[in-house]
Design a protein around this motif. Sequence first.
Motif, PDB file in Angstrom:
ATOM      1  N   THR A   1       0.849  -1.189   0.000  1.00  0.00           N
ATOM      2  CA  THR A   1       0.000   0.000   0.000  1.00  0.00           C
ATOM      3  C   THR A   1       0.884   1.237   0.000  1.00  0.00           C
ATOM      4  O   THR A   1       1.862   1.315   0.754  1.00  0.00           O
ATOM      5  N   VAL A   2       0.551   2.201  -0.833  1.00  0.00           N
ATOM      6  CA  VAL A   2       1.249   3.478  -0.869  1.00  0.00           C
ATOM      7  C   VAL A   2       0.301   4.528  -0.301  1.00  0.00           C
ATOM      8  O   VAL A   2      -0.816   4.700  -0.793  1.00  0.00           O
ATOM      9  N   VAL A   3       0.738   5.208   0.751  1.00  0.00           N
ATOM     10  CA  VAL A   3      -0.070   6.247   1.383  1.00  0.00           C
ATOM     11  C   VAL A   3       0.286   7.588   0.753  1.00  0.00           C
ATOM     12  O   VAL A   3       1.450   7.986   0.729  1.00  0.00           O
ATOM     13  N   HIS A   4      -0.717   8.282   0.238  1.00  0.00           N
ATOM     14  CA  HIS A   4      -0.515   9.557  -0.452  1.00  0.00           C
ATOM     15  C   HIS A   4      -0.828  10.716   0.481  1.00  0.00           C
ATOM     16  O   HIS A   4      -1.928  10.805   1.038  1.00  0.00           O
ATOM     17  N   VAL A   5       0.146  11.604   0.652  1.00  0.00           N
ATOM     18  CA  VAL A   5      -0.036  12.821   1.444  1.00  0.00           C
ATOM     19  C   VAL A   5       0.422  13.981   0.563  1.00  0.00           C
ATOM     20  O   VAL A   5       1.609  14.291   0.493  1.00  0.00           O
ATOM     21  N   GLY A   6      -0.514  14.590  -0.138  1.00  0.00           N
ATOM     22  CA  GLY A   6      -0.117  15.582  -1.130  1.00  0.00           C
ATOM     23  C   GLY A   6       0.713  14.905  -2.200  1.00  0.00           C
ATOM     24  O   GLY A   6       0.314  13.881  -2.765  1.00  0.00           O
ATOM     25  N   ASP A   7       1.914  15.458  -2.457  1.00  0.00           N
ATOM     26  CA  ASP A   7       2.794  14.836  -3.445  1.00  0.00           C
ATOM     27  C   ASP A   7       3.792  13.875  -2.801  1.00  0.00           C
ATOM     28  O   ASP A   7       4.696  13.375  -3.467  1.00  0.00           O
ATOM     29  N   VAL A   8       3.637  13.599  -1.506  1.00  0.00           N
ATOM     30  CA  VAL A   8       4.503  12.648  -0.806  1.00  0.00           C
ATOM     31  C   VAL A   8       3.862  11.271  -0.868  1.00  0.00           C
ATOM     32  O   VAL A   8       2.675  11.110  -0.587  1.00  0.00           O
ATOM     33  N   ARG A   9       4.673  10.271  -1.238  1.00  0.00           N
ATOM     34  CA  ARG A   9       4.190   8.892  -1.347  1.00  0.00           C
ATOM     35  C   ARG A   9       4.971   8.020  -0.367  1.00  0.00           C
ATOM     36  O   ARG A   9       6.166   7.786  -0.556  1.00  0.00           O
TER      37      ARG A   9
END
Length: 342
Positions: A82-90
């Motif tokens: 799973t990749v957690v997306h926080v704005g443009d941070v992965r």
Amino acid sequence: MIIVMKRNATETQIDHVVRWVESIGYRAHRSNGTEQTVVKAVGGERGGEELKYLAALSGVEKVVPIRKPYKLTSREAKEEDTVVHVGDVRIGSGEFVVMAGPCSVESEEQLLESAYIVRKGGGRILRGGAFKPRTSPYSFQGMEEDGLKLLAKAREKTGLPVVTEIVNPEDLDLVEAYTDILQVGARNVQNFALLKKIGRSRKPVLLKRGMMTTIEELLMSAEYILSAGNDQVILCERGIRTFETATRNTLDISAVPVLKELTHLPVIIDPSHATGHWKYVIPLSRAALAVGADGVIVEMHPQPEKAFCDGAQSLTPEKFYELMEELKTMEYVLNMTTKVPA
């Protein structure tokens, strides 16, 4: 149960499976892969025998039982990370993400200075506590909503997403309005009312391991969040309580590869709370990168000697820059090593 749909399964067939699962008292969680759709049946005790007949439904390729008690969190439920997306941070995509900032928000000047230092050093996310659950009722408890407003201002000024701890389920709407990642601290890892409520949020969650929590218990806590609908969860190893007294806690670095084997969720390390002293933060951050963690969350304060809390474990700006340079070099070397042909 995991119901794997055929590659050519239609939307009508998938919807029929979802409705059938829900009709026998289970919750259906649909995951759309690049080639196939998977429906996960999770829930109560009813319909256990009936689930066996799912394989006969139109469009179903196979039905696989999930043996782990943590159903949605396990690798059995989802093989890919799973990749957690926080704005443009992965987080979980292969990039080693550094979250940094002061233990607590103390003033606008202190927080903005911290944010600019984090950005200059290459940190991707700003941490700072607006609500501070403390062992002593007489210790600084945080600036609360005023602190949240300062975090939002720091994000506006620097572009850094912010992570802060939520302590009370009743504060969810308030904290959600200002933050990008909801942090569940070690003391609240088994606050199931809080976990279920933030599971209904769409904000990513940073879930810290409790000081006396087993790996399975940590994954079961994550299961509460996923089962409520939020799969954007980051696990954090922050040290456990043992008989050792040389450090504040004992960092269980082995938890990273164990968790990577058991779950698809990203895993980071908190070396600041693990040891309680700044001088161990850099070497343990290197260890986190080497063992395969997806990042670290560290405490950094412009003037640690004046910090309202946890100054002893906070890096100075100079030490933070040193940490970032060491991690950058080490990450480059590790990447080059993996690319060398056998």
